[in-house]
Design an enzyme around this catalytic site. Structure first.
Site, short mmCIF file in Angstrom:
data_model
loop_
_atom_site.label_atom_id
_atom_site.label_comp_id
_atom_site.label_asym_id
_atom_site.label_seq_id
_atom_site.Cartn_x
_atom_site.Cartn_y
_atom_site.Cartn_z
N HIS A 108 39.66 20.65 -9.04
CA HIS A 108 39.73 20.20 -7.80
C HIS A 108 39.06 18.79 -7.81
CE1 HIS A 108 41.65 23.62 -6.28
NE2 HIS A 108 40.84 24.47 -6.73
N GLU A 133 16.13 16.76 -14.28
CA GLU A 133 14.87 16.46 -14.00
C GLU A 133 14.01 16.16 -15.10
OE1 GLU A 133 12.75 19.37 -11.52
OE2 GLU A 133 13.64 21.08 -12.89
N CYS A 187 -0.11 14.57 -3.44
CA CYS A 187 -1.21 14.25 -4.35
C CYS A 187 -1.84 15.61 -4.89
CB CYS A 187 -1.89 13.27 -3.69
SG CYS A 187 -1.10 11.77 -3.03
N LYS A 245 17.47 21.51 -14.65
CA LYS A 245 16.66 21.49 -15.59
C LYS A 245 17.08 20.10 -16.57
CE LYS A 245 14.12 23.39 -14.55
NZ LYS A 245 14.20 24.23 -13.27
N GLU A 261 21.44 25.63 -12.43
CA GLU A 261 19.89 25.70 -12.76
C GLU A 261 19.90 24.85 -14.09
OE1 GLU A 261 17.20 25.92 -11.73
OE2 GLU A 261 15.59 26.35 -13.03
N ASN A 288 -4.05 14.10 0.93
CA ASN A 288 -2.68 14.52 0.53
C ASN A 288 -2.01 14.58 1.75
OD1 ASN A 288 -0.46 15.56 -0.81
ND2 ASN A 288 -1.46 17.71 -0.88
N GLY A 289 -0.73 13.92 1.66
CA GLY A 289 0.08 14.01 2.87
C GLY A 289 0.64 12.59 3.43
C1 F6R Z 1 12.88 22.27 -10.41
C2 F6R Z 1 11.74 22.73 -9.43
C3 F6R Z 1 12.01 22.66 -7.94
C4 F6R Z 1 11.55 23.69 -7.02
C5 F6R Z 1 11.68 23.25 -5.52
C6 F6R Z 1 10.98 24.39 -4.53
O1 F6R Z 1 12.25 22.75 -11.61
O2 F6R Z 1 10.59 23.21 -9.66
O3 F6R Z 1 13.39 22.66 -7.69
O4 F6R Z 1 12.02 24.96 -7.48
O5 F6R Z 1 10.89 22.17 -5.30
O6 F6R Z 1 9.63 24.52 -4.94
P1 F6R Z 1 9.04 25.94 -4.53
O7 F6R Z 1 9.67 27.13 -5.14
O8 F6R Z 1 7.43 25.75 -4.73
O9 F6R Z 1 9.14 26.27 -3.03
#
Ligand code: F6R
Length: 649
Positions: free
Chosen positions: A545, A529, A43, A526, A522, A141-142
């Site tokens: 495979h 997500e 959060c 993208k 990657e 937050n947590g």
């Molecule tokens: C994807 C994305 C996540 C972060 C991952 C690591 O677009 O943003 O996959 O790369 O959660 O986050 P950091 O780099 O903040 O440790």
């Protein structure tokens, strides 16, 4: 008072103050029964005390933190002696509408924007939460892992609960513990809580203070003239201050108009100097773009330019101003471990190939959630590099702690100065990306790649395993990359058309080889997500495979095929896919004469050194994902179920 087996370790950490046990009677159920129902929450929280209308500051901060959570939001504002709480389901804009009709004048308050994967998204469950007598109000937050144990014990003592959240349990418990001194009450509170938390608290009878405590979840404090702030992240406070203090685990802060006072977990007063952030407030605005993601994609040439500043000398890389390493240090490293999550992990996978080319070290790249539990042989002969945009990712932090314990030299590559990761490691290399607000990482991927490349070249030079000629060639290419990135961005309308053509496909396969394989990973990440489409990425040679069974005319195959030493191999993989009638979308190098007859559609990138292809090939894939998501009407900057910082395991 009954002694509770298994709980004495928390006392031995000194978090329970004084000679007496806490006043509550705890009878613990088996841990397993309780853990399985814990909430997973990330959060954004913000607190303000000063002379401005708190509602305005809190809303502004919450809008800037919305990337951390966006299913409900709320504020608690002190108006004279009373604490008024308002909460609303939905985005911060819903809360904003609600507050317009309230017109709160109060100049202190706390706010929260929530993101939950379990537990009801209701106004009642939204934060702030308070105890039954409204003596304390808090945002969190947590995750409190043992909240059910505490709740049961409080219920036995007659406390009734209004929500299903772990946070209300904290509020009720704090109200029970509180006996007039907020700091010692918070020290006692932390003795009961297992899990992670950043808490910001208003105590009804303390009219001129706000309290904070953290363990495991980030919290930054900001000081202005006659005003004090706190928030989960720096961008929330950029319009008001550039001077910040990070609260460390176990610490408690008291914010008043004129002062910020900090205590450690045993109640000792601490002296802390602030650090200055030179981020501009416009960096956390959309600047005319419809989405932060598009703005951040377009910032990538600037990110590369900034990353090179003060790190190049003629055509050599020089990081000695930032990394105080002796030749002896560098020569003793036989192993390099690079550890990260998500997009940061893919940047690491690309860099791995450069490290193995220009150094003689044994390189291992792993996702942090695996690394932290593996039996790896790291030690003083290991340079362990942790790559994290936020510097707050729980798995990456745990992996770093493990490596540090083994005696490895730990280096952070992060975008956030003074983040938990940056503070814990031995050395830091900062990205020069500026705040990234879109949940999908784009410009920080490029920034990470840049910094990791500079590091590889620097180590290669110091160890004399990289030829002068190659170093010069790569450095020169780095210098001109920003122009090449911009030339791809100028072609965005073509990519937009392609996105429209393919926006209704349900499944995509992404392929690449060599350093284009992590680019494919990657690109697929993208797309999935932000557009919620199924996209899988494979090393192109692996297709036969298994994944080839997926192919048919309905499954577009995105192939990253720049001109490099593996080009012919990838061309053969394209033939295999075409033989199954799958449409091919290629990311190819301008001037490639063969690709036109082998692909339905092409996204072009300029000619570059093969090591540099990932910097360019990722850009069309980011744009493709962005426009597909736009055609599908998705919430691009705040995709469902995701949050920017993953501060829980
Ligand atoms: C994807 C994305 C996540 C972060 C991952 C690591 O677009 O943003 O996959 O790369 O959660 O986050 P950091 O780099 O903040 O440790």
């Amino acid at each position: 008072m009954e002694e509770v087996p298994g709980k004495t370790d928390r006392e031995s950490h000194g978090v329970i103050c004084g000679t007496k046990r806490p006043v509550l009677l705890f009878i613990f159920l088996p841990a397993m029964e309780r853990r399985c129902v814990s909430l997973l929450i990330m959060c954004g929280i913000v607190g303000y005390i000063g002379y401005r209308k708190a509602a305005d500051v809190l809303l502004d901060g919450l809008y800037r933190l919305e990337y951390r959570g966006y299913d409900s939001a709320g504020v608690a504002i002190r108006d004279l002696r009373e604490i008024q709480i308002e909460k609303e389901v939905g985005k911060v804009a819903e809360l904003d509408n609600l507050l317009k009709s309230r017109n709160f004048e109060g100049t202190q308050g706390i706010g929260h924007t929530r993101w939950a994967t379990h537990g009801g998204v209701t106004a009642v469950n939204a934060h702030p939460h308070c105890d039954s007598q409204s003596n304390v109000a808090l945002v969190h937050n947590g995750i409190i892992e043992n909240y059910l144990e505490i709740k049961e014990d409080l219920e036995k003592e007659g406390v009734t609960f209004n929500t299903q959240t772990d946070t209300e349990v904290v509020a009720q418990l704090l109200a029970k513990i509180y006996q007039g001194d907020a700091v010692s009450s918070l020290i006692r509170l932390s003795g009961f809580l297992e899990g992670s938390y950043a808490l910001v608290i208003l105590v009804r009878e303390i009219e001129d203070k706000i309290y904070c405590i953290r363990k495991g979840s980030p919290l930054v404090l900001g000081k202005g003239k006659k005003e004090s702030f706190c928030a989960s992240d720096v961008p929330a406070l950029l319009p008001y201050t550039k001077d910040f203090i990070y609260l460390n685990d176990g610490e408690i802060a008291e914010l008043s108009q004129d002062n910020i006072q900090i205590w450690d977990s045993s109640g000792q007063v601490l002296t802390r100097s602030s650090f200055h952030v030179d981020w501009d407030v416009s960096m956390s605005d959309k600047d005319g773009y419809p989405h932060f993601m598009l703005k951040e994609i377009n910032e990538q040439s600037r990110v590369i330019r900034d990353s090179l500043l003060e790190r190049l000398q003629d055509d050599s890389v020089d990081l000695s101003a930032e990394l105080k390493w002796s030749h002896e240090d560098i020569h003793k490293w036989k192993k390099i471990h690079i550890v990260a999550c998500g997009t940061s992990y893919y940047a690491a996978l690309i860099a791995e190939r450069l490290f193995e080319n220009v150094t003689e070290c044994d390189i291992r790249v792993d996702v942090a959630s695996e690394y932290r539990y593996r039996k790896l042989k790291s030690g003083p002969d290991t340079l362990a590099i942790f790559v994290s945009q936020s510097g707050e990712t729980a798995d990456t932090l745990a992996a770093e702690r493990k490596a540090r314990t083994s005696g490895a030299c730990c280096l952070a590559v992060t975008n956030v100065p003074n983040s938990t990761l940056a503070r814990e490691v031995d050395h830091v290399l900062l990205l020069k990306a500026g705040p990234e607000v879109g949940v999908a990482a784009t410009k920080t991927f490029t920034g990470q790649l840049c910094v990791l490349y500079l590091l590889a070249l620097y180590l290669g030079r110091v160890c004399e395993t990289l030829s002068k000629n190659k170093e010069n060639r790569l450095v020169q290419e780095l210098r001109i990359l920003p122009f090449k990135v911009d030339s791809i961005l100028e072609d965005h309308l073509l990519i937009r058309e392609l996105a429209e053509k393919y926006a209704n496909a349900r499944n995509f396969l992404f392929l690449g080889r060599g350093n284009s394989f992590p680019v494919a990973l990657e690109g697929a990440l993208k797309l999935k997500e932000i557009s919620y489409l199924h996209a899988e990425a494979y090393a192109a040679g692996e297709m036969k495979h298994g994944p080839i069974a997926l192919l048919d005319p309905e499954v577009p195959v995105v192939v990253v095929i720049p001109r490099d030493e593996l080009y012919d191999k990838v061309l053969s993989n394209i033939q295999e896919a075409r033989a199954r009638s799958a449409p091919i979308i290629a990311v190819a190098t301008s001037g490639d004469q063969y690709i036109g007859t082998n692909a339905e559609d092409i996204m072009w990138i300029p000619v570059t050194e093969q090591e540099m292809n990932p910097f360019l090939a990722v850009i069309p894939l980011q744009l493709f994902a962005y426009y597909v998501a736009r055609y599908r009407g998705c919430d691009i900057d705040q995709p469902r179920n995701l949050a920017k910082s993953v501060t829980v395991e």
